[in-house]
Design a protein around this motif. Structure first.
Motif: not given
Length: 356
Positions: A318-337, A339-348
């Motif tokens: 429908x947009x023709x030459x004005x735009x084409x679709x993409x899928x964005x993949x990104x690391x939104x943030x890193x979570x560091x937990x 607990x009792x002087x111990x650390x754990x990490x996750x990627x969102x």
């Protein structure tokens, strides 16, 4: 993330998953778990994009898959509609879409968070995360006690189908009233899958020097010396920190820090100090770091080896030459937990459509 409400975007998340799966390394998400994510996407027909929470340490295969719901977009199959817990979740989504309800005035979106492992193929009962309107807890000009009573009696108890401990409500009131000037609650998490009464708060706008004082005021009983060192260090290397606490009959010993860096991961000069810290402290393996670098990027309609989602292709046509679709993949943030002087990490991780 800004949620887009175009109806053409509905029901296509499983197609987006097919496009991004080649970039989602087994180091981060086991193929069996990806199959479960696709089953959830086909069954619930959620909207737009999704989050994937991946542990970065050595021996934790559990992944969280979080999807936004819009309106009453949980179009449940007959079997699930007969289950009371899903009826309650469906009702919550419908109430949030009703412009006359207080829920719709307090909450901008609902996130369903599924805890997934390799073993069980069933769709688990999700935790519910309510994104508040601009972090404003008092959209209807009520005080904190009134807000907490409303939240417990009209949202948490009906959703859990049980009476919630008065200790939890008191801890919630204390945690909100103790917020320093400028701090905002971004999300309230109702941990529905747990047999214990529990609410998670995600809080932005707290300076590093205010975090320990805030935790003392709400009754957190952890060790502050190492926590303060961690917060001051993270503040030097990331752009923003969101504090996460979990409330029950007491304040849980685990606190987490969502670390945001406002650059793409493949521009890794911005992210490098954080990942150097994670790898040096054995919170992230080198293989998982490499997998995150492979994840971050864009999938283009013109170059995709996999058939492109029909809804996106239709809009591009429908947009023709004005735009084409993409899928964005990104690391939104890193979570560091912590607990009792111990650390754990996750990627969102986050993925969603956009146009180029």
């Amino acid at each position: 993330m800004i949620e887009k409400k175009n109806t053409l975007m509905h029901n296509c998340l499983v197609d987006y998953l097919s496009i991004i799966t080649p970039y989602l390394s087994p180091e981060l998400v086991h193929p069996h778990v990806i199959s479960r994510m696709k089953k959830i996407s086909r069954t619930l027909k959620p909207t737009w994009g999704a989050f994937v929470e991946c542990p970065l340490g050595q021996d934790n295969p559990t992944v969280h898959f979080s999807i936004h719901t819009l309106d009453n977009a949980i179009n449940l199959p007959l079997k699930m509609r007969s289950e009371s817990v899903w009826q309650r979740i469906q009702q919550l989504c419908m109430d949030c879409n009703c412009s006359k309800s207080r829920l719709s005035q307090e909450v901008s979106s609902i996130l369903l968070d599924f805890k997934l492992s390799q073993e069980n193929a069933e769709i688990p009962i999700p935790s519910i995360f309510l994104t508040l309107q601009e972090g404003n807890l008092q959209c209807l000009n009520g005080d904190i006690k009134t807000f907490c009573t409303w939240l417990i009696k009209k949202v948490v108890e009906p959703l859990n189908n049980r009476t919630i401990s008065s200790c939890l409500q008191r801890n919630l009131e204390l945690s909100l009233s103790a917020l320093p000037m400028g701090a905002q609650v971004l999300e309230l998490g109702i941990m529905q899958a747990s047999p214990l009464d529990s609410i998670k708060l995600s809080i932005s706008g707290i300076s590093p020097g205010e975090i320990s004082e805030y935790l003392i005021r709400i009754g957190w009983m952890g060790s502050f010396v190492e926590l303060e060192k961690l917060v001051l260090f993270l503040n030097e290397i990331v752009d923003a920190i969101v504090l996460k606490v979990e409330l029950g009959v007491i304040v849980a010993p685990k606190v987490s820090f969502d670390c945001f860096i406002y650059q793409d991961l493949y521009q890794d000069y911005s992210w490098q100090p954080l990942f150097d810290f994670l790898i040096e402290n054995k919170l992230c393996t080198t293989k998982k770091y490499a997998a995150l670098l492979n994840w971050s990027g864009l999938s283009h309609e013109q170059y995709s080896p996999i058939p492109w989602p029909k809804n996106l292709k239709m809009i591009s046509d429908f947009l023709g030459n004005r735009a084409s679709s993409i899928l964005v993949r990104e690391v939104n943030h890193i979570e560091i937990a912590y607990t009792d002087n111990k650390l754990d990490a996750k990627a969102h991780l986050w993925f969603s459509p956009d146009w180029d």
